[in-house]
Design a protein around this motif. Structure first.
Motif, short mmCIF file in Angstrom:
data_model
loop_
_atom_site.label_atom_id
_atom_site.label_comp_id
_atom_site.label_asym_id
_atom_site.label_seq_id
_atom_site.Cartn_x
_atom_site.Cartn_y
_atom_site.Cartn_z
N ALA A 106 0.83 -1.21 0.00
CA ALA A 106 0.00 0.00 0.00
C ALA A 106 0.87 1.26 0.00
O ALA A 106 0.54 2.24 -0.68
CB ALA A 106 -0.93 -0.01 1.22
N GLU A 160 -1.84 3.93 0.89
CA GLU A 160 -1.92 3.51 2.29
C GLU A 160 -3.05 4.21 3.03
O GLU A 160 -3.72 3.61 3.87
CB GLU A 160 -0.58 3.76 2.99
CG GLU A 160 -0.48 3.15 4.38
CD GLU A 160 -0.93 4.09 5.47
OE1 GLU A 160 -1.46 3.62 6.50
OE2 GLU A 160 -0.76 5.32 5.30
N LEU A 210 -6.10 2.18 2.01
CA LEU A 210 -6.08 0.74 2.28
C LEU A 210 -6.01 0.39 3.76
O LEU A 210 -6.61 -0.61 4.19
CB LEU A 210 -4.92 0.08 1.53
CG LEU A 210 -5.27 -0.52 0.17
CD1 LEU A 210 -6.25 -1.69 0.33
CD2 LEU A 210 -5.84 0.51 -0.79
N PHE A 218 -7.46 -4.69 -2.17
CA PHE A 218 -6.80 -3.63 -2.95
C PHE A 218 -7.63 -3.30 -4.19
O PHE A 218 -7.88 -2.11 -4.48
CB PHE A 218 -5.40 -4.07 -3.36
CG PHE A 218 -4.34 -3.83 -2.32
CD1 PHE A 218 -3.35 -2.88 -2.54
CD2 PHE A 218 -4.32 -4.54 -1.13
CE1 PHE A 218 -2.36 -2.65 -1.60
CE2 PHE A 218 -3.33 -4.32 -0.18
CZ PHE A 218 -2.34 -3.37 -0.40
N ASN A 273 -10.67 -1.35 -3.70
CA ASN A 273 -10.41 0.04 -3.33
C ASN A 273 -9.64 0.80 -4.42
O ASN A 273 -8.93 1.76 -4.14
CB ASN A 273 -9.66 0.09 -2.00
CG ASN A 273 -10.57 -0.18 -0.81
OD1 ASN A 273 -11.20 0.73 -0.28
ND2 ASN A 273 -10.66 -1.45 -0.42
#
Length: 200
Positions: A95, A101, A104, A129, A132
């Motif tokens: 991430a 990040e 996530l 992942f 998103n």
């Protein structure tokens, strides 16, 4: 006369009392390294599987707003969650490399602790992942990359260097570890960190 002398002595001691440090080594914090880092930084050792880390994230977000001059670091540890620990550690590093990040980390925490759907494999991590907004090919390109392997080695080195055995563990300026059980409140947490950021 004795009363006057006692009163004078009390007045002389008053500035000394007010100058006493608000927080004490061995109480709110422990010195874990001899030398502090030259830059203001706060490092959180954490695991996505850790419920206390999940609850702690709002405090870390507020801390970032409260001390914008400090660099906030996160180090994922591999020792929680058995086989899942290293997978989640790599997920965090991926991430970071993919610069997602901020999206996530809340998503992974939410799925594990609020939805109660703990991923059991790297494929299930990949699905988070992709859900998103990360391209599957982008995830595949970093998850076993040389760059990520190097990051994981650094995470492990830091975890071992600070002898981290539980999470969340907070280290300020690479020298001071917070004794979370002695701090007692959210406001005191912020004040201890600010105090240690200003320390030598």
């Amino acid at each position: 006369m004795k009363t006057f002398i006692f009163a004078l002595f009390t007045l002389l001691l008053a500035p000394l009392a007010s100058a006493a440090p608000e927080f004490k080594e061995g109480v709110e914090y422990t010195v874990v390294k001899e030398t502090a880092s030259s830059k203001p930084e706060v490092t959180e050792f954490f695991s996505y599987i850790c419920p206390h880390c999940y609850s702690f994230q709002p405090l870390m977000s507020k801390l970032e707003e409260r001390v914008p001059e400090a660099q906030i670091n996160k180090v994922p540890v591999p020792f929680l969650g058995r086989e899942l620990g290293p997978i989640l550690q790599r997920a965090y590093g991926a991430a970071v490399l993919l610069e997602v990040e901020d999206q996530l980390t809340p998503a992974i925490f939410d799925q594990i602790h609020r939805q109660k759907k703990t991923p059991g494999s790297m494929e299930e991590i990949k699905a988070i992942f992709v859900a998103n907004g990360v391209e599957a090919s982008a995830f595949d390109g970093v998850i076993n990359s040389f760059a990520l392997n190097g990051m994981v080695a650094q995470y492990d080195k830091a975890t071992e260097s600070f002898n981290v055995r539980g999470t969340p563990t907070i280290v300020v300026k690479g020298k001071y570890e917070l004794n979370m059980g002695e701090i007692g409140s959210e406001e005191r947490f912020y004040r201890v960190v600010e105090y240690l950021l200003a320390a030598d």
